[in-house]
Design an enzyme around this catalytic site. Sequence first.
Site: not given
Ligand code: ATP
Length: 322
Positions: A11, A72, A103, A126, A128, A130, A172
């Site tokens: 995000g 994503r 995360d 982020t 959030d 979190d 979230r």
């Molecule tokens: P936000 O919490 O602000 O939405 P985020 O980084 O947690 O941000 P996610 O959509 O959970 O957002 O993760 C972003 C990208 O990171 C995913 O689209 C994916 O490409 C990669 N990613 C997330 N989890 C994994 C995982 N377990 N293994 C490999 N890549 C991952």
Amino acid sequence: IKHIGLLTSGGDAPGMNAAIRAVVCACEHYNISVTGIKAGYQGLINGWFTSLDSHSLIHSLCRGGTLLKSARCQAFRTQEGRAQAWQNLQQSGIDALVVIGGDGSLTGAALLEQEYPVAVIGIPATIDNDIFGTDACIGYDTATNTVVEAIDKIHDTAASHNRLFFIEVMGRNSGFIALNAGIAAGCSAILVPEHYQPVDDIIERFASCDMAGDAGIVIVAEGHQNGGIAELASITARRLPDFDIRVSILGHIQRGGSPSCADRVLAGRLGVYAIEQLRRGESGTMVALQHQLVCSLPLHDVIQQQPALQTEQLRVSRILAM
Ligand code: ATP
């Protein structure tokens, strides 16, 4: 370290541009090449690489979102996807990767670092908030201020019409935005996912108010445990038929806008520190702020834990809501 790749992922959060600029400025300062990777891990897999220089980034410092774009990416969750990403890094001569994101993005970063000989460092960003191990994530301060500003405005209309508002905010599965914005905006009740509060408790409290306007505003984190916000409002309306009850979902305005001073300074400090830690030979870590000081900690510790709301803050929120 000679050549750094930089991406934003997950995000978007206000202050990501300030973090990009800080990384680029630090690379220029220490004579390290830097390549921007567009659209997060998707761009890493597809080879969407671009040049960056600090002079062209000054105008982005005050803008929300991310000039590198974010995405994503399902493919990065697979070994094949990460193998392709590694191949592209190798072909471009990139020996270190800086990942700015939440995360999920840091989980992906940790996997890549584990599987391939590339140095990786994460910067927590982020709205959030979190992410374990840091007092604050880039974007959280701005988002919370946006929420407070919006609630202040809703307060005006709620009071004028004697309405009770249920306002849903992002976060979230975490209640940081709701708790802190709820305290700052003087909400009468704060519903967070971390602490279940039965809807009956809230209704009981409002039942003693003469009018809905006296009850004011209930701030509800999107991940709270009482069903959807519409359901919450309709249960309350059935039980308090004399109340004029409204629902407002703040939605994506919480993500946008010019980053606050606190977020820009945080982004600047963490961006520079990330490059300095890479120069010291560090990898597989996230840079963070703890007790006002920059530090770093292993990504594995970060992604296996969830930050907790402070019980002191929860207690304060209940006292102030009375
Ligand atoms: P936000 O919490 O602000 O939405 P985020 O980084 O947690 O941000 P996610 O959509 O959970 O957002 O993760 C972003 C990208 O990171 C995913 O689209 C994916 O490409 C990669 N990613 C997330 N989890 C994994 C995982 N377990 N293994 C490999 N890549 C991952």
